[in-house]
Scaffold this motif. Structure first.
Motif, mmCIF file in Angstrom:
data_model
loop_
_atom_site.group_PDB
_atom_site.id
_atom_site.type_symbol
_atom_site.label_atom_id
_atom_site.label_comp_id
_atom_site.label_asym_id
_atom_site.label_seq_id
_atom_site.Cartn_x
_atom_site.Cartn_y
_atom_site.Cartn_z
ATOM 1 N N TRP A 40 57.998 30.633 31.569
ATOM 2 C CA TRP A 40 58.640 29.370 31.201
ATOM 3 C C TRP A 40 59.941 29.576 30.430
ATOM 4 O O TRP A 40 60.369 28.693 29.684
ATOM 5 C CB TRP A 40 57.683 28.536 30.337
ATOM 6 C CG TRP A 40 56.710 27.731 31.143
ATOM 7 C CD1 TRP A 40 56.499 27.793 32.486
ATOM 8 C CD2 TRP A 40 55.804 26.733 30.632
ATOM 9 N NE1 TRP A 40 55.514 26.921 32.861
ATOM 10 C CE2 TRP A 40 55.066 26.248 31.746
ATOM 11 C CE3 TRP A 40 55.540 26.227 29.371
ATOM 12 C CZ2 TRP A 40 54.097 25.274 31.614
ATOM 13 C CZ3 TRP A 40 54.567 25.258 29.243
ATOM 14 C CH2 TRP A 40 53.857 24.776 30.357
ATOM 15 N N MET A 43 62.286 26.893 31.090
ATOM 16 C CA MET A 43 61.909 25.629 30.444
ATOM 17 C C MET A 43 62.485 25.566 29.031
ATOM 18 O O MET A 43 62.984 24.521 28.591
ATOM 19 C CB MET A 43 60.389 25.500 30.393
ATOM 20 C CG MET A 43 59.897 24.203 29.779
ATOM 21 S SD MET A 43 60.256 22.752 30.801
ATOM 22 C CE MET A 43 58.949 22.915 32.019
ATOM 23 N N VAL A 47 65.075 22.571 27.774
ATOM 24 C CA VAL A 47 64.824 21.647 26.657
ATOM 25 C C VAL A 47 65.871 21.822 25.567
ATOM 26 O O VAL A 47 66.331 20.842 24.968
ATOM 27 C CB VAL A 47 63.405 21.856 26.102
ATOM 28 C CG1 VAL A 47 63.165 20.946 24.897
ATOM 29 C CG2 VAL A 47 62.363 21.581 27.174
ATOM 30 N N GLY A 74 61.600 15.403 24.054
ATOM 31 C CA GLY A 74 60.453 14.781 24.710
ATOM 32 C C GLY A 74 60.836 14.132 26.026
ATOM 33 O O GLY A 74 60.093 14.205 27.013
ATOM 34 N N VAL A 77 61.222 16.859 28.739
ATOM 35 C CA VAL A 77 59.924 17.337 29.217
ATOM 36 C C VAL A 77 59.278 16.305 30.140
ATOM 37 O O VAL A 77 58.749 16.639 31.205
ATOM 38 C CB VAL A 77 59.000 17.649 28.024
ATOM 39 C CG1 VAL A 77 57.583 17.918 28.497
ATOM 40 C CG2 VAL A 77 59.535 18.848 27.240
ATOM 41 N N TRP A 81 58.459 16.794 34.207
ATOM 42 C CA TRP A 81 57.112 16.574 34.741
ATOM 43 C C TRP A 81 57.118 15.491 35.816
ATOM 44 O O TRP A 81 56.446 15.619 36.842
ATOM 45 C CB TRP A 81 56.169 16.164 33.597
ATOM 46 C CG TRP A 81 55.467 17.333 32.981
ATOM 47 C CD1 TRP A 81 55.971 18.584 32.788
ATOM 48 C CD2 TRP A 81 54.137 17.351 32.469
ATOM 49 N NE1 TRP A 81 55.051 19.379 32.180
ATOM 50 C CE2 TRP A 81 53.916 18.670 31.964
ATOM 51 C CE3 TRP A 81 53.140 16.409 32.368
ATOM 52 C CZ2 TRP A 81 52.711 19.040 31.388
ATOM 53 C CZ3 TRP A 81 51.935 16.788 31.780
ATOM 54 C CH2 TRP A 81 51.718 18.080 31.298
ATOM 55 N N GLU A 91 59.645 23.527 40.724
ATOM 56 C CA GLU A 91 59.804 23.405 39.279
ATOM 57 C C GLU A 91 61.190 23.822 38.801
ATOM 58 O O GLU A 91 61.800 23.146 37.973
ATOM 59 C CB GLU A 91 58.744 24.259 38.573
ATOM 60 C CG GLU A 91 58.763 24.114 37.064
ATOM 61 C CD GLU A 91 57.656 24.903 36.396
ATOM 62 O OE1 GLU A 91 57.020 24.375 35.485
ATOM 63 O OE2 GLU A 91 57.434 26.066 36.789
ATOM 64 N N ILE A 95 63.780 21.424 36.749
ATOM 65 C CA ILE A 95 64.283 21.802 35.433
ATOM 66 C C ILE A 95 65.805 21.812 35.421
ATOM 67 O O ILE A 95 66.448 21.262 34.522
ATOM 68 C CB ILE A 95 63.732 23.182 35.028
ATOM 69 C CG1 ILE A 95 62.231 23.097 34.769
ATOM 70 C CG2 ILE A 95 64.444 23.712 33.786
ATOM 71 C CD1 ILE A 95 61.572 24.439 34.537
ATOM 72 N N SER A 177 49.116 22.824 28.916
ATOM 73 C CA SER A 177 50.511 22.814 29.338
ATOM 74 C C SER A 177 51.301 21.778 28.551
ATOM 75 O O SER A 177 52.413 22.056 28.073
ATOM 76 C CB SER A 177 50.600 22.523 30.840
ATOM 77 O OG SER A 177 51.936 22.501 31.280
ATOM 78 N N ALA A 178 50.720 20.586 28.394
ATOM 79 C CA ALA A 178 51.385 19.539 27.626
ATOM 80 C C ALA A 178 51.535 19.935 26.161
ATOM 81 O O ALA A 178 52.573 19.685 25.534
ATOM 82 C CB ALA A 178 50.589 18.237 27.744
ATOM 83 N N LEU A 181 54.326 22.509 25.816
ATOM 84 C CA LEU A 181 55.634 21.870 25.967
ATOM 85 C C LEU A 181 56.010 21.082 24.708
ATOM 86 O O LEU A 181 57.175 21.063 24.300
ATOM 87 C CB LEU A 181 55.638 20.959 27.191
ATOM 88 C CG LEU A 181 55.648 21.658 28.550
ATOM 89 C CD1 LEU A 181 55.467 20.652 29.671
ATOM 90 C CD2 LEU A 181 56.937 22.435 28.745
ATOM 91 N N ALA A 185 59.216 21.773 22.301
ATOM 92 C CA ALA A 185 60.202 20.770 21.906
ATOM 93 C C ALA A 185 60.395 20.750 20.386
ATOM 94 O O ALA A 185 61.526 20.710 19.892
ATOM 95 C CB ALA A 185 59.758 19.389 22.399
#
Length: 291
Positions: A40, A43, A47, A74, A77, A81, A91, A95, A177-178, A181, A185
């Protein structure tokens, strides 16, 4: 030598810079272990760049810096999703689309209000200009993330290595996963004030990648990465003081130097170490052939 160590500590801004640099790099280093293993890293890049418009809007309306950054972290993210879950787009494409769009929005907002916003501080941080309240705010966010990571470390590690096994044990991968993330953040929001939107990406990747080269055990990785992060932060802050260079940039370069050392000299995976191990065996094979 003692004068070199204690001279910077005479100044309050240097004391705050050291505390914040160590706190942010340690928490980023911990999180980077899971980001590197899961894959990630992009990711974290997304962010961190996506918070730019939130930071700008917070400056413009006089709202707390953290609030604007957290809202857009937030939002980034959630949008990633949403795009990934409702389309056939992969993905990495989701992103890239989301973070470049939000980053561009931040650039446009800055261009419309150039006199009110210091773009240099937004992008590269202002580690030497932090107030005491900033220090407490960053420390509070970092402590919250640290506690959650310690409590959930086993579940997160299982999620990183085998999501199917985690699901079979009743640990919902989607929830983990949530959670990861959300922690990402919050970590980015706390670190952006110190090193800025761009350099925080390095802090979320380099320590974990360095530790990954040095060990093949997750428990050791979770110790090595924060230690290297703290070492790089302290060395970077001191180096920036004596060279009069950008503090955030020097901290990241110091961490990159540690990565380069691991890349070359790691006990098992270092290029130089591997070459030295092969050399005696080749010499032995050569002599055997001649005989």
């Amino acid at each position: 030598m003692l004068d070199l160590i204690f001279e910077p500590l005479q100044y309050g801004f240097m004391q705050r810079a050291l505390v914040v640099a160590v706190v942010t790099t340690v928490i980023c280093a911990l999180l980077s272990c899971w980001l590197v293993l899961i894959g990630w890293s992009l990711m974290g890049d997304a962010v961190s760049h996506a918070v730019l418009p939130g930071v700008v809007l917070a400056y413009l309306v006089g709202a707390p810096f953290t609030l604007g950054a957290l809202l857009f972290a937030g939002l980034a993210v959630a949008l990633i999703w949403l795009v990934r879950g409702t389309t056939k787009i992969k993905e990495d494409a989701a992103i890239g689309t989301v973070f470049t769009t939000l980053f561009a929005l931040g650039v446009v907002l800055i261009s419309k209000n150039p006199s009110q916003i210091d773009l240099h501080h937004v992008l590269f941080g202002n580690l030497l200009g932090l107030s005491q309240s900033d220090v407490w705010q960053i420390a509070g966010l970092a402590t919250a993330v640290f506690v959650v990571l310690v409590v959930k470390r086993r579940d997160l590690t299982l999620f990183a290595f085998d999501r199917v096994h985690a699901h079979a044990l009743g640990i919902p991968p989607a929830a983990l996963s949530a959670l990861l993330l959300a922690l990402l953040a919050i970590t980015i929001v706390s670190a952006v004030q110190a090193v800025g939107v761009i350099l925080v990406v390095a802090m979320l990747i380099i320590p974990g990648a360095t530790a990954y080269l040095l060990t093949d055990r997750m428990s050791r990785m979770l110790v090595i990465a924060p230690m290297l992060g703290a070492l790089g932060s302290v060395a970077g802050v001191y180096t920036s003081y004596y060279t009069d260079a950008a503090t955030g940039g020097v901290v990241v370069l110091t961490q990159a130097t540690l990565f380069a050392a691991a890349y070359l000299f790691a006990p098992r995976q270092g290029l130089v170490t591997a070459a030295l191990r092969r050399r005696p065996s080749r010499e032995g094979d050569s002599s055997l052939t001649v005989t």
